[in-house]
Motif scaffolding. Structure first.
Motif, short mmCIF file in Angstrom:
data_model
loop_
_atom_site.label_atom_id
_atom_site.label_comp_id
_atom_site.label_asym_id
_atom_site.label_seq_id
_atom_site.Cartn_x
_atom_site.Cartn_y
_atom_site.Cartn_z
N ILE A 164 10.55 4.45 -3.14
CA ILE A 164 9.43 5.00 -2.15
C ILE A 164 9.75 3.91 -0.99
O ILE A 164 9.47 2.73 -1.44
CB ILE A 164 8.09 5.17 -2.82
N ARG A 165 8.99 4.38 0.04
CA ARG A 165 9.07 3.53 1.16
C ARG A 165 7.34 2.91 1.25
O ARG A 165 6.71 3.82 1.35
CB ARG A 165 9.35 3.96 2.51
N PRO A 166 7.32 1.84 1.61
CA PRO A 166 5.62 1.47 1.31
C PRO A 166 5.06 2.00 2.74
O PRO A 166 5.53 2.13 3.66
CB PRO A 166 5.46 -0.27 1.52
N THR A 167 3.74 2.39 2.54
CA THR A 167 2.76 2.88 3.74
C THR A 167 2.61 1.37 4.55
O THR A 167 2.53 1.55 5.52
CB THR A 167 1.79 3.58 3.18
N GLN B 203 -4.59 7.21 -2.06
CA GLN B 203 -4.15 5.92 -1.95
C GLN B 203 -3.75 5.55 -3.47
O GLN B 203 -4.70 5.08 -4.21
CB GLN B 203 -5.41 4.81 -1.51
N GLU C 114 0.79 -1.25 0.01
CA GLU C 114 -0.15 -0.22 -0.07
C GLU C 114 0.87 1.32 0.11
O GLU C 114 1.92 1.28 0.67
CB GLU C 114 -1.04 0.00 1.27
N ILE C 115 0.52 2.21 -0.89
CA ILE C 115 1.38 3.41 -0.63
C ILE C 115 0.14 4.47 -0.79
O ILE C 115 -0.50 4.55 -1.62
CB ILE C 115 2.23 3.37 -1.94
N ALA D 114 8.63 1.70 -5.58
CA ALA D 114 8.67 1.29 -4.59
C ALA D 114 9.62 0.12 -4.70
O ALA D 114 10.31 -0.46 -4.00
CB ALA D 114 7.30 0.60 -4.03
N THR E 45 4.17 4.59 -9.27
CA THR E 45 4.32 4.41 -7.89
C THR E 45 4.86 3.07 -7.42
O THR E 45 5.91 2.77 -6.70
CB THR E 45 3.00 4.74 -7.36
#
Ligand SMILES: Nc1ncnc2c1ncn2[C@@H]1O[C@H](COP(=O)(O)OP(=O)(O)OP(=O)(O)O)[C@@H](O)[C@H]1O
Ligand SMILES: Nc1ncnc2c1ncn2[C@@H]1O[C@H](COP(=O)(O)OP(=O)(O)O)[C@@H](O)[C@H]1O
Ligand code: SF4
Ligand code: SF4
Ligand SMILES: [Mg+2]
Ligand SMILES: [Mg+2]
Lengths: 354, 327
Positions: free
Chosen positions: B66-69, B30, B17-18, B61, B57
């Motif tokens: 990008i760091r995952p949410t 989202q 999830e990001i 990742a 996106t």
């Protein structure tokens, strides 16, 4: 007329001279007749020719596609017809006869009567054509008022009708929005509404769906073609996507290095392209049929307008080039088609899907 | 992590999830919503979907940009984000991404050779001579000779810039390369050349690709397996041939049918599904199945319940309440 012996033997196609200046324009009755259009730009070294004797016709209600790699002169052709070339450092010669009137001779004032009213235009990037500070309703109404003696109120009503005709939900509400508040697909629909509100006889669409996603592209194409059919508007559709032309046009022009190199019905072109360049474009499309196979590509690049080959302009990239290709190529008639290649008749080039 | 090779597939994505903060306070976009898949070494994994569906996106990742949410990304079974900062930086060299716009990636003030050597300079690998040689080699792999190496970006064509861009990614000898719309801006003739090049490089260097594109023709040509994204979710996943020939999800069907075919009329696949409506706003995602606002087959249930992932045939997964097993 030059003709190779081999050509006569190997083909059932008939060949005749068709240098545009030979044919009788006056009696054709075409809606648009572009005659020997040449465009040059000036740079430090002098005048550089960008379009070379571009000649073609569009009949009433016809859909004609123009295809070619970037830089081949598709957009310049469109801008020339619309009288939208830069005023300085640019030279245009040749005739542009629209609906029986030579619009190449019209000045800016005359062209303003034609543009929007007789010939509509849709660009690739609608944001550049829409004014960010006016609502889309006002912009369409303004177009109506430029060309028709109507009250502001009626112009507004027509604008809303036009938005409805391009299937915008809640058109009255949409009319009050500014361009930046619309999605790419909606903006392109607004552009089409604006281009068609005066029911022009010809609509020129330059890459109208290139910036859009494929499902939205399908919506827009369906809309363009349906409106065209309903109002009898002819469509000159510019794209680098041969597949789109295959599905939407009756006739295609292939442009290469500032020249028309092939002109004929889409079906004929897909079954058997006449020019090696058209065949090369078709062959380089990846397909679903042979995944992972080696794709054929056209070696080399479009030549720079400052450094045009002396003979066939496609020669340096053409796998079929022989001695006769050293000569400049003329646009010749072959059956109901035209092609700028000395070997077109003798070569039997593979079409699409076969 | 090369020792870890046997531990798992090169790439495992679990419930990724990001979310991005929206323009207003408290707003959340989202961008990626519960995405899971694995990529095997040496394969080409295609991702298709409309603009804004979350492809880039996900791609960013995958290469730790990008760091995952929430959720997890594993390279050969290990979570790279669990590595200490310095080790993560090293690790990243093996996982590269190439973007659509070659202009953005090449510094206009650097020669092509300097641009390609730069990642090595930054990594501080070997002597200057060695780095120079490696960069020239990488340029050679993408068919750019030494005379091109001395030029500046504005002195070469779009296709050549994209080649330089690829060389820049290859010079670090990555295992996985994410290609984000790398052929979208190119003419078909040059596009074909580039796709051939990607195939050659994969063979020569045992590369694994994640190939992001909205061009169905390209994805069908190059991929072994394909994931279809819609609005932050994968709605269908399967082997490329099966998915292209017999799509299971209504969105995949619509996508495929919307793609124009360059063939004469009698050979054309009839029955185009033209989707009505716009892509929904990311600030106001539809409830239930994200596709229900445009789906020609939507039922009342679709607006209420998010469809589950179902494996309808070996390796063929789909998220639709009503998708049927292919026959
Ligand atoms: N840094 C960011 N901040 C806020 N929102 C973002 C950011 N990056 C992406 N988004 C949003 O996340 C969603 C997914 O974007 P993403 O770029 O991954 O889409 P995409 O599938 O790659 O689209 P395209 O085909 O246009 O490249 C979009 O709604 C986008 O606006
Ligand atoms: N305003 C201009 N000034 C100078 N050259 C131009 C201008 N507009 C277009 N050209 C040149 O004319 C040629 C044809 O361009 P264009 O018609 O835009 O190609 P296409 O639309 O087929 O991609 C190109 O070589 C381009 O660089
Ligand atoms: S004239 Fe010759 S070089 Fe030109 S397209 Fe025809 S075969 Fe090729
Ligand atoms: S779950 Fe419903 S809305 Fe979603 S794709 Fe399937 S049929 Fe369409
Ligand atoms: Mg153009
Ligand atoms: Mg993207």
């Amino acid at each position: 007329m030059r003709q190779t012996g081999a050509a006569g033997k190997t083909s059932r196609m008939s060949v005749a001279a068709a240098e545009p200046s030979d044919s009788k324009h006056a009696t054709t009755g075409a809606l648009l007749d572009v005659r020997d259009l040449c465009v040059s730009f000036r740079d430090d070294a002098g005048w550089v020719p960008m379009l070379n004797n571009v000649a073609f016709q569009v009949n009433r209600g016809e859909t004609v596609g123009i295809v070619g790699e970037s830089g081949c002169g598709k957009s310049l052709t469109a801008l020339s017809i619309m009288g939208l070339l830069p005023r300085r450092g640019c030279l245009r010669t040749g005739g542009i006869v629209f609906d029986g009137c030579d619009i190449a001779g019209l000045g800016e004032r005359g062209m303003r009567q034609v543009r929007g009213r007789q010939i509509g235009m849709v660009f690739q990037e609608p944001m550049s054509a829409l004014d960010p500070v006016f609502t889309v309703g006002d912009q369409i109404a303004e177009t109506v008022r430029t060309h028709f003696q109507v009250s502001p109120r009626e112009a507004k009503e027509r604008a809303v009708e036009a938005l409805a005709s391009v299937r915008i939900p809640a058109p009255a509400a949409c009319a009050t929005l500014y361009p930046m508040n619309l999605s790419g697909g909606m903006r392109q629909r607004v552009m089409i509404a604006m281009a068609l509100v005066c029911e022009p006889k010809l609509l020129i669409a330059d890459e109208p769906t290139t910036a859009l996603d494929v499902t939205i592209q399908a919506q827009i194409m369906e809309l363009l073609l349906e409106l065209g059919r309903r109002t009898g508007t002819a469509l000159l559709f510019i794209t680098h996507n041969l597949a789109l032309i295959a599905e939407s046009c009756e006739r295609t022009l292939t442009m290469y290095a500032g020249e028309v190199v092939e002109d004929g019905s889409v079906e004929a072109m897909l079954n058997r392209p006449l020019h090696p360049y058209t065949a090369g474009l078709l062959a380089s499309l990846p397909g679903r049929r042979a995944p992972k196979s080696r794709l054929s590509s056209i070696p080399g690049r479009v030549p720079s307008p400052r450094d045009m080959p002396a003979g066939c302009r496609f020669g340096p990239r053409c796998t079929f080039a022989t001695a006769i290709c050293q000569e400049p190529q003329r646009l010749r008639a072959v059956d109901n088609r035209r092609v700028r290649c000395a070997r077109a008749v003798e070569l039997v080039l593979a079409g699409a899907g076969g | 992590m090369s020792e870890a090779r046997s531990v798992g597939p090169i790439l495992t994505v679990e419930n990724l999830e990001i979310a991005f903060p929206g323009r207003r306070r408290g707003q959340v976009i989202q961008a990626v919503d519960n995405v899971s898949f694995t990529v095997r070494q040496g394969e080409t994994f295609g991702i298709i979907g409309e603009s804004g569906s979350g492809k880039t996106t996900v791609g960013r990742a995958l290469v730790c940009l990008i760091r995952p949410t929430a959720g997890r990304i594993r390279h050969f079974g290990e979570d790279p984000f669990a590595l200490p900062a310095k080790a993560l930086r090293r690790h990243r060299r093996g996982y590269q991404i190439i973007f659509q716009d070659p202009n953005a990636a090449l510094d206009p003030r650097m020669t092509i050779l300097q641009s390609v050597r730069e990642p090595l300079d930054v990594a501080g690998a070997g002597t200057r001579r060695e780095r120079q040689r490696k960069a020239l080699e990488a340029l050679d792999h993408v068919a750019l000779g030494p005379e091109m190496a001395a030029r500046y970006p504005h002195e070469i064509s779009g296709g050549q810039k994209q080649r330089a861009n690829i060389a820049r990614a290859l010079v670090l000898e990555p295992r996985l390369v994410v290609c984000d719309e790398v052929v979208a801006a190119l003419d078909v003739s040059i596009q074909a050349e580039m796709l051939n090049l990607f195939a050659d490089l994969q063979r020569d260097f045992h590369l694994t690709y994640v190939f992001i594109t909205h061009d169905l023709r390209v994805v069908a040509h190059i991929s072994d397996r394909v994931a279809v994204m819609y609005f932050g979710k994968i709605v269908e996943l399967g082997p490329a041939t099966g998915l292209m020939n017999a799509p299971l999800h209504p969105y995949t069907k619509a996508l495929l049918s919307a793609e124009p075919e360059p063939v004469p009329a009698h050979m054309r696949n009839r029955g185009r599904i033209v989707l009505q409506g716009e892509v929904p706003s990311p600030l106001d995602p539809p409830t239930g199945c994200r596709f229900h606002t445009r789906c020609p087959l939507a039922q009342p249930l679709c607006a209420q319940r998010d469809p589950e992932w179902r494996e309808l045939a070996p390796g063929r997964l789909v998220a639709c309440h009503f998708a049927k097993t292919p026959n």
